[in-house]
Design an enzyme around this catalytic site. Sequence first.
Site, mmCIF file in Angstrom:
data_model
loop_
_atom_site.group_PDB
_atom_site.id
_atom_site.type_symbol
_atom_site.label_atom_id
_atom_site.label_comp_id
_atom_site.label_asym_id
_atom_site.label_seq_id
_atom_site.Cartn_x
_atom_site.Cartn_y
_atom_site.Cartn_z
ATOM 1 N N GLU A 87 0.756 -1.149 -0.024
ATOM 2 C CA GLU A 87 -0.064 0.098 0.079
ATOM 3 C C GLU A 87 0.812 1.263 0.047
ATOM 4 O O GLU A 87 0.610 1.992 1.035
ATOM 5 C CB GLU A 87 -1.009 -0.091 0.950
ATOM 6 C CG GLU A 87 -2.069 -1.126 1.166
ATOM 7 C CD GLU A 87 -3.080 -1.000 2.173
ATOM 8 O OE1 GLU A 87 -3.125 0.103 2.911
ATOM 9 O OE2 GLU A 87 -3.995 -1.988 2.258
ATOM 10 N N GLU B 128 -5.317 -8.615 0.253
ATOM 11 C CA GLU B 128 -5.733 -8.195 1.445
ATOM 12 C C GLU B 128 -7.335 -8.028 1.202
ATOM 13 O O GLU B 128 -7.649 -7.462 0.165
ATOM 14 C CB GLU B 128 -5.428 -7.060 2.348
ATOM 15 C CG GLU B 128 -4.012 -7.236 2.884
ATOM 16 C CD GLU B 128 -3.519 -5.891 3.576
ATOM 17 O OE1 GLU B 128 -4.529 -5.143 4.036
ATOM 18 O OE2 GLU B 128 -2.378 -5.877 3.799
#
Length: 484
Positions: free
Chosen positions: A201, A390
């Site tokens: 991320e 995720e």
Amino acid sequence: MAFKGLTRRQFAGLTGWSALGLSALSAASGRAEAAAASGFPSGFLWGTATSAYQIEGAVNEDGRGASIWDRFAHTPGTISDRSNADTATDHFHLYREDVQLMKALGAKAYRFSIAWPRIFPEGAGAPNPKGLDFYNRLVDELLANGIEPFATLYHWDLPQALQDRFGGWTSRDTSKAFADYSAYVAKYLSDRVKYFFTINECSRLVHLGHKYGADAPGLKLPPSGLNQVRHNVALGHGLAVQAVRAHGRAGTRVGPAENAVSCIPAIETPENIRAAEIATRELNAGYLTVMLEGKYTEAFLAQAGKDAPKYTEEDLRIISSPIDFVGLNIYTPDHYVIAAGNERGFTLAPFPASFPHMKASWLRPGPEAMYWVPRHVAKLWNVKSIYITENGTSGSDQPAADGTVYDVDRIMYLRNYLTQLQRATSEGVPVLGYFLWSLIDNFEWSDGYEQRFGIYRVDFDTKRRTPKLSAAFYRETIARNAVV
């Protein structure tokens, strides 16, 4: 309502919906139902995910150095419940037990991260053999139980020494140090670890850590500084890809794990779908777009103006080094998109106050994101291999009188998202696997221990792990290779 008895055509005329729009909605519903019946492709990889700082603890053991999250979590006012991750869930000592939790689910893969300050306590220089020893033991334990290790090289726990010495990601020196660390890890683990994610991320570590100060290192940079951090992080990704290629064993694979800005057509018409594709490319310009195209978009540079990052053409070649797969973290829709005749070709619909959310207020359930994000990525950039790295949700997760956590809200969330993922794979979107976030409750960054994302509940005092009802749901989903 006064619509009873109206024909479909009359209803369409009354509401302004075209026959095309209604047909598109009907077709989409039919596709989702067909996907739900078909299951996932043979060999689809089911796993769980965690990160080092959130679960390991043992921050002062076996030579580990301090990370920026150690410093941040011990700074008053940064963590909502005033906690820290000094012990977290004690995975450092309980990793064998946690591997058995994965095995009990039937999971065949585990995505974990490696703590950079365990390997290089000072960020660079002499490596710490005891730090590597822990990951050797973890990898061996996974393989002995039939679980494929997927390692993330950076999940936000930058060595504090690099923050102090270089200013962390504000400097290209940190990008270069990341490449050296990545090379060392690939050299010594790729005999057993075949899959490496570079950075988790990029978008969150840049914005929450360097724009809003809500995450470590707690900076609030002006636009020029923020854009340079963004570029340096992307550069670090590219340098790490090259390092893994150069030092990993034959067959080692590497790619990013990005929380892409998710752009969903508000209504599934051809015009809105195209608008959502355009929005996806533009709103991910600083991360996935530059990684996969080797250039920043004209709109991105125009908007940045004098605050655009400083870079060279060689930087862009490094950032766009060929990758083997793209990892996508998908939790919530960022935008619902409508086609528009403006310069951008799209407009973003505002979220109404009544839009639902899970326990974490930022987590708005929009399961269609699980269909559209991988579809957009595959189509826009011709990506052939995608992993959902995720996906999951927070919950209240309070045990009932019988001790069971009946987290039917999490089951609802997972069932709907996985149904949309089945729709994607049934249409040929190349998603090869799914990693549920998270295996166990953990330290949720600035939320401390207030938000629980695990399918195993952790008593943070005793560290005891207990399966929630969602663990049974996920186990059954894995066994059937289809949404239950």
